[in-house]
Design a protein around this motif. Structure first.
Motif, PDB file in Angstrom:
ATOM      1  N   SER A  59      18.942  -2.008  35.120  1.00  0.00           N
ATOM      2  CA  SER A  59      18.904  -0.564  34.929  1.00  0.00           C
ATOM      3  C   SER A  59      18.043  -0.208  33.722  1.00  0.00           C
ATOM      4  N   LEU A  60      17.742   1.070  33.573  1.00  0.00           N
ATOM      5  CA  LEU A  60      17.003   1.536  32.402  1.00  0.00           C
ATOM      6  C   LEU A  60      17.786   1.239  31.134  1.00  0.00           C
ATOM      7  N   ALA A  61      19.089   1.426  31.179  1.00  0.00           N
ATOM      8  CA  ALA A  61      19.921   1.144  30.001  1.00  0.00           C
ATOM      9  C   ALA A  61      19.818  -0.318  29.598  1.00  0.00           C
ATOM     10  N   GLU A  62      19.835  -1.228  30.583  1.00  0.00           N
ATOM     11  CA  GLU A  62      19.700  -2.658  30.284  1.00  0.00           C
ATOM     12  C   GLU A  62      18.329  -2.960  29.687  1.00  0.00           C
ATOM     13  N   LEU A  64      16.437  -0.923  27.944  1.00  0.00           N
ATOM     14  CA  LEU A  64      16.399  -0.425  26.569  1.00  0.00           C
ATOM     15  C   LEU A  64      17.237  -1.288  25.633  1.00  0.00           C
ATOM     16  N   MET A  65      18.377  -1.761  26.106  1.00  0.00           N
ATOM     17  CA  MET A  65      19.234  -2.616  25.281  1.00  0.00           C
ATOM     18  C   MET A  65      18.562  -3.955  24.982  1.00  0.00           C
ATOM     19  N   ASP A  66      17.739  -4.440  25.898  1.00  0.00           N
ATOM     20  CA  ASP A  66      17.052  -5.725  25.726  1.00  0.00           C
ATOM     21  C   ASP A  66      15.715  -5.592  25.001  1.00  0.00           C
ATOM     22  N   SER A  67      15.335  -4.385  24.640  1.00  0.00           N
ATOM     23  CA  SER A  67      14.037  -4.155  24.009  1.00  0.00           C
ATOM     24  C   SER A  67      13.910  -4.905  22.691  1.00  0.00           C
ATOM     25  N   ARG A  70      14.715  -2.819  19.638  1.00  0.00           N
ATOM     26  CA  ARG A  70      16.092  -2.421  19.331  1.00  0.00           C
ATOM     27  C   ARG A  70      16.444  -2.914  17.928  1.00  0.00           C
TER      28      ARG A  70
END
Length: 88
Positions: A59-62, A64-67, A70
């Motif tokens: 997902s987009l959330a995943e 962004l969390m893996d960026s 971060r």
């Protein structure tokens, strides 16, 4: 990469039309390039390869969390300026 004249993965539009079944058969194992005016125009791949390449990977959330950014301390506050007047 410039296609060579004897590369069996490169087809002209006319050649691909004349031997479409062969283009499809070969695309099951290796992508086939169709050229127009001597330049690569399209690539024919198997449906399995297309699905693999276009499948959503999380997902987009995943994402962004893996960026790697971060926790980098980026200032992402939105500016609160007044809207500007535009001519009508």
């Amino acid at each position: 990469m410039r296609p060579s004249a004897h590369d069996d993965r490169i087809w002209t539009v006319a050649g691909a039309k004349a031997k479409l079944s062969e283009v499809i058969e070969r695309a099951q194992s290796v992508p086939q390039t169709i050229t127009r005016n001597g330049k690569p125009s399209v690539v024919v791949v198997s449906a399995e390869e297309w699905q693999r390449k276009t499948a959503r990977k999380g997902s987009l959330a995943e994402f962004l969390m893996d960026s790697p950014l971060r926790g980098a301390g980026l200032d992402l506050d939105r500016e609160r300026d007044e809207p500007r007047d535009l001519p009508l």
